[in-house]
Structure formats: C-alpha cells, structure tokens
Design a protein around this motif. Structure first.
Motif, short mmCIF file in Angstrom:
data_model
loop_
_atom_site.label_atom_id
_atom_site.label_comp_id
_atom_site.label_asym_id
_atom_site.label_seq_id
_atom_site.Cartn_x
_atom_site.Cartn_y
_atom_site.Cartn_z
N ALA A 1 -2.73 62.88 7.78
CA ALA A 1 -1.71 63.45 6.78
C ALA A 1 -0.54 62.57 6.52
O ALA A 1 0.00 62.32 7.62
CB ALA A 1 -1.11 64.78 6.61
N ILE A 2 -0.09 61.83 5.46
CA ILE A 2 0.82 60.85 5.39
C ILE A 2 1.95 61.36 4.36
O ILE A 2 1.66 61.77 3.35
CB ILE A 2 0.38 59.72 5.04
N THR A 3 3.23 61.30 4.80
CA THR A 3 4.38 61.80 3.87
C THR A 3 4.73 60.30 3.30
O THR A 3 4.80 59.30 4.10
CB THR A 3 5.37 62.36 4.38
N ALA B 1 -2.18 53.77 4.15
CA ALA B 1 -3.17 54.75 3.79
C ALA B 1 -4.30 53.85 3.48
O ALA B 1 -5.56 54.20 3.91
CB ALA B 1 -2.67 55.64 2.57
N ALA B 2 -4.24 52.93 2.98
CA ALA B 2 -5.07 51.74 2.61
C ALA B 2 -5.95 51.29 3.92
O ALA B 2 -7.32 51.15 4.03
CB ALA B 2 -4.72 50.75 1.70
N LEU B 3 -5.00 51.00 4.74
CA LEU B 3 -5.46 50.59 5.99
C LEU B 3 -6.58 51.38 6.72
O LEU B 3 -7.59 51.20 7.27
CB LEU B 3 -4.44 49.97 7.01
N LEU B 4 -6.08 52.78 6.97
CA LEU B 4 -6.81 54.02 7.63
C LEU B 4 -8.12 54.08 6.56
O LEU B 4 -8.92 54.30 7.47
CB LEU B 4 -5.82 55.01 7.74
N VAL C 1 -7.54 60.10 4.92
CA VAL C 1 -5.96 60.51 4.37
C VAL C 1 -5.95 61.37 3.27
O VAL C 1 -6.48 61.45 2.46
CB VAL C 1 -5.32 59.06 4.10
N ARG C 2 -4.82 62.27 3.86
CA ARG C 2 -4.32 63.26 3.02
C ARG C 2 -3.04 62.93 2.79
O ARG C 2 -2.32 62.88 3.76
CB ARG C 2 -4.78 64.83 3.68
N ARG C 3 -2.72 62.89 1.30
CA ARG C 3 -1.17 62.71 1.13
C ARG C 3 -0.32 63.81 0.89
O ARG C 3 -0.83 64.70 -0.06
CB ARG C 3 -1.18 61.55 -0.25
N LEU C 4 0.76 64.06 1.20
CA LEU C 4 1.66 65.05 1.09
C LEU C 4 2.66 64.59 0.01
O LEU C 4 3.26 63.58 0.00
CB LEU C 4 2.58 65.32 2.12
N VAL C 5 2.61 65.53 -1.18
CA VAL C 5 3.22 65.24 -2.43
C VAL C 5 4.08 66.51 -2.68
O VAL C 5 4.02 67.54 -2.29
CB VAL C 5 2.11 64.88 -3.38
N ARG C 6 5.06 66.26 -3.67
CA ARG C 6 5.92 67.14 -4.08
C ARG C 6 5.41 68.00 -5.65
O ARG C 6 6.17 68.52 -6.19
CB ARG C 6 7.39 66.50 -4.36
N GLY D 1 -7.32 71.24 9.95
CA GLY D 1 -8.23 70.20 10.15
C GLY D 1 -7.63 68.69 10.11
O GLY D 1 -8.19 67.77 10.10
N VAL D 2 -6.25 68.59 10.21
CA VAL D 2 -5.52 67.38 10.33
C VAL D 2 -5.56 66.85 11.65
O VAL D 2 -4.89 68.06 12.49
CB VAL D 2 -4.30 67.37 9.37
N ASP D 3 -5.45 65.79 12.04
CA ASP D 3 -5.40 65.58 13.43
C ASP D 3 -4.18 64.99 13.66
O ASP D 3 -3.61 65.08 14.93
CB ASP D 3 -6.43 64.30 13.90
N VAL D 4 -3.59 64.09 12.93
CA VAL D 4 -2.29 63.48 12.91
C VAL D 4 -1.43 63.48 11.68
O VAL D 4 -1.92 63.50 10.73
CB VAL D 4 -2.80 61.66 13.21
N VAL D 5 -0.04 63.62 12.05
CA VAL D 5 0.86 63.65 10.74
C VAL D 5 1.64 62.41 10.88
O VAL D 5 2.20 62.11 12.31
CB VAL D 5 1.85 64.52 10.49
N VAL D 6 1.59 61.40 9.80
CA VAL D 6 2.51 60.26 9.99
C VAL D 6 3.51 60.71 8.81
O VAL D 6 3.49 60.64 7.64
CB VAL D 6 1.89 58.93 9.66
#
Length: 460
Positions: A165-167, A178-181, A188-193, A218-223
């Motif tokens: 998950a990426i903010t 996100a593209a690299l991963l 990749v799951r994107r955190l949005v407002r 289900g998310v392993d890592v938060v960036v």
C-alpha cells in the motif's frame, strides 16, 4: 521520417516479454519530463489497448494530450501502436521483442518508428534532425531503464510477491515506485482521499484521522510518501500545512498498524536529510549524527517520531532520509533547465557547498529494496555514494547539456521566490551525507556518480 533502433537486453526473452505485459511498464519507460500516463494502473500489449498521456512535466500549465492505440500484437512479442490523436500528423511505432540469435539468453529490442511531422517537415531540416536525435536518445533511455529494472527484479527474484500500500502514489516518487513494483509482479494498492475509491484503491483522510484497518488486511508493506511539497514559500500557514501533512498522516498510519493483530509488518516512510540542518560544512553526516537546527530539522524529528507506535508494536519501520532528487520531471533540477539550456545558468549556492543527491530511479529502487528485501530499521540516508560540490554539479550539468554553466544565480533570486528561510535550507544547503547504511541494507546504485546520473535523467 523512419527511425529504427535496436538494443540488446541481457535478460531472457520470456522475462522481457512478461515485464512489458505488466502494469507499470509504460510508466517506467517514459521519462517523467516527457509525459505522464493517464492510467498508470493499466498494462499489457494486447491489440486494442488505448493509451492516453499528457506531454511534458506535470508542473507545466498546458500539457497537450496524446492518445495511442495498439493496432497489432502477437504472442511472439511484436506489437504496433498508432496515434489516434496528438502532436504528429501521423505516428506508428512497431516494437519487436525477439530472442537474440547470437545468444539465446538475451533479447533484442527493435523499435521502428514512422512519424510524419506537422507541416510536412522533413528529416533533412534542423527540426527533423533534432526530433530524430531526441527520439534516439529516448529509445536509449528506455533500453537502459529496462536493463536496470530487470536487474533489480532478478536480484529480488527470491522475494515472494507482496501487496504494498502506497500513500502519495500520484506524486513524482510514488508514481515511479508503484510502476516499478507492479512491473516486478507485485500488487500495489494506492491510498487516496476520494470519497469513492476505485479498484485497487484504499480511502484515507489524514486530516480527519480516518483509515479503516480492514482496508489494510492482506497488505504486507505500507510505503508512506504523502506530504505537502516543501518547494514553496514558507509562510506560517504553509509551514503548518507542510508539518501537519507529514506528522499527522504518519501518526495515523502508525496508530492503525499498531492496532492490527494481523496487519502489515513493514512500514517504510519518506524522510529528509534536512534533519541534519542546512549548514554542516566539513562534516560527513551519518544516521548517528545529531539533528541540526531549522524548520526542516524540527519537522523531520517530529515526522520520524510519529512512527513510534508502529515500532513499539513490533512493526519494522524504516525512514528514507532523501537528499536532492535528480529528475527531468520535478524536484530542484527542473526549474534550472530552461536557464541552463539557454546557456545562462549556473550554481545556486557557494562553489564549495556540498550537495547530497540521488537519481529518481535509484531512489525508487532503494524504496523497493528496503520494503521487500531488507531487515533494516530506523533512518537510512537515501543519497548517492558520491556527493558533489555546487561547482562540480554545475560543471557536470554543463557538460551533459553541452552548454556553458558559468553564471551563478544570485542569492537574492531563490530568496525572492521562496523567502530567505526556505532558500537557505533548500537551495543553499551544505551537507555531505553518507550512504553506507543504505548500501548495507542492500540498495544498489545504477547511477553512483553525478555525470552518469545526469546523462540518465536527462537522457543524453
């Protein structure tokens, strides 16, 4: 005009073809200063796929649209895209991805571009010749980027596919990370407002303190990359927004992870070498050094401290203290390019002031490595291993652009634009920051020295 270029990739055909099929591939092949892909989550080379982009860096007020459609595709690795609408009278790009007949373990990429310029401009004209040079440089950039990304994916091949998950996933760094991963097969799951998040998105509202722990199952890592840009005039209101956007968002994520029994076990957050203070001449700064003084130093102390709840709960937390990011699509380099290209640019700080820098691509690969394949915790200096003085930096820029770079920018210029405080901390900083700990964490640098770095980011 017909342009043909062939590049050899030292990776198996199946790996190269699979990489092109994944989401993120087109973003990674497109320098941020050239265009932004409208839907970075889409992927594939299938016939019928429509790709939209907006030309130029995101900072430009007017960015022409360019729409392409994959007209043909074969399982063997040949596909063709054609312009639907855009800047050219016509454009067709045939991509060939084939096994190297001289070495079955390698792959040949052949790009054949047929382009008709507006007004019937021919290749023999100065405009046509300039376009051909630019296209050939772009194709060389794409091949180099592919080689370097595949090298990283090979190095991380033993890592199970993760969900990250990426903010801040729509920012300069987040888009590329996100593209690299995704091009490496991770999710990749994107955190949005947004009130109504779309597929693959997670809603959060750091100002209101809202983040549903169930959305992180289900998310392993938060960036965590989100935060208001510091490249602005530091009014009192702006400084509050800059601080709150980083500290409150980080605290919310840390609290949420700390309260989960089966949540993400790794949190990687952005940070900054501003923690050391702007003026540290003659020192080599490591993660063990004391913080300095100034707005950024105070901000980073609070920003990093906000991760404490996650650390206490057993979550591995790493903070990447980023230096000056070199990119053609944003950061400190972009505003300098017009003056440099016009031959009237130069250094922004005293000639002996040290700049600790990193290319955008080495930075996102460092994030990926620390997030997926490292046990490192705490702060890590995200800078290249060879800092340079301002005099060395502008000389390298001049050589890369084939322009003189001998006209120093008066100190009053940045101060007028940003204010005295921001100019002192952002533009006239003197910090020699050590990268050893990041290298020990497994990060590899494809662009460790500034001249080769500039050749990459400016695709020269």
């Amino acid at each position: 005009m017909r342009i043909v270029a062939t590049h050899r990739i030292e990776s198996p055909h199946a790996d190269v073809l699979a990489w092109h099929e994944r989401p993120g591939a087109l973003v990674r092949l497109t320098p941020p200063g050239v265009a932004t892909i409208d839907d970075p989550t889409a992927g594939g080379i299938r016939a019928g796929r429509v790709v939209g982009a907006h030309m130029g860096p995101t900072a430009l007020p007017l960015r022409p649209a360019w729409v392409l459609r994959h007209a043909e595709a074969t399982e063997a690795g040949r596909f063709v895209d054609q312009q639907v609408s855009g800047p050219w009278r016509s454009w067709q790009h045939e991509h060939g991805i084939v096994v190297d007949p001289a070495d079955p373990s390698a792959t040949l990429l052949t790009d054949t571009i047929e382009v008709e310029l507006p007004g019937g401009v021919e290749r023999s004209t100065p405009v046509g010749a300039a376009l051909e040079r630019r296209v050939r440089r772009l194709l060389a950039f794409r091949a180099r980027q592919l080689r370097e990304d595949l090298a990283l994916h090979t190095a991380l091949a033993a890592v199970p596919r993760r969900t990250i998950a990426i903010t801040g996933a729509s920012g300069l760094v987040g888009t590329q990370l996100a593209a690299l991963l995704e091009s490496g097969g991770h999710t990749v799951r994107r955190l949005v407002r947004k009130d109504r998040p779309g597929p693959g998105e997670i809603r959060w509202d750091p100002r209101a303190g809202e983040l549903d722990p169930g959305d992180l199952e289900g998310v392993d890592v938060v960036v965590h990359l989100a935060g208001r840009s510091i490249a602005t005039r530091w009014t009192d209101a702006a400084k509050r927004e800059i601080r709150d956007s980083r500290v409150e968002g980080t605290a919310l994520i840390a609290r949420t992870l700390a309260g989960m029994t089966d949540g993400p076990r790794t949190l990687v957050t952005a940070s900054a070498i501003g923690v050391y203070g702007p003026q540290r001449p003659g020192e080599v700064l490591t993660e063990e050094d004391t913080a300095g003084t100034g707005f950024l130093a105070d901000l980073v102390r609070d920003w990093e401290a906000a991760t404490a709840p996650a650390s206490r709960a057993g979550v591995r937390v790493a903070q990447l203290r980023t230096g000056v990011v070199l990119s053609d699509g944003g950061g400190s380099l972009l505003p300098q390019l017009p003056l440099l290209l016009a031959g009237v640019g130069g250094r922004l700080a005293p000639p002996d002031a040290v700049t600790s820098w990193i290319t955008l691509d080495d930075l996102v690969r460092a994030y990926a490595t620390v997030a997926l394949a490292s046990s490192a915790e705490g702060p890590l200096n995200a800078v290249a291993p060879h800092p340079v003085t301002q005099a060395e930096l502008v000389r390298a820029l001049g050589r890369t652009l084939h322009r003189p770079a001998v006209v120093p920018v008066p100190a009053a210029g940045p101060a007028l634009l940003l204010g005295t405080e921001a100019a002192r901390e952002l533009v006239r900083a003197d910090q020699r920051v050590d990268a050893t700990r990041l290298q020990q964490a497994g990060a590899r640098f494809e662009h460790p020295r500034v001249e080769e770095a500039l050749h990459h980011v400016l695709w020269r």
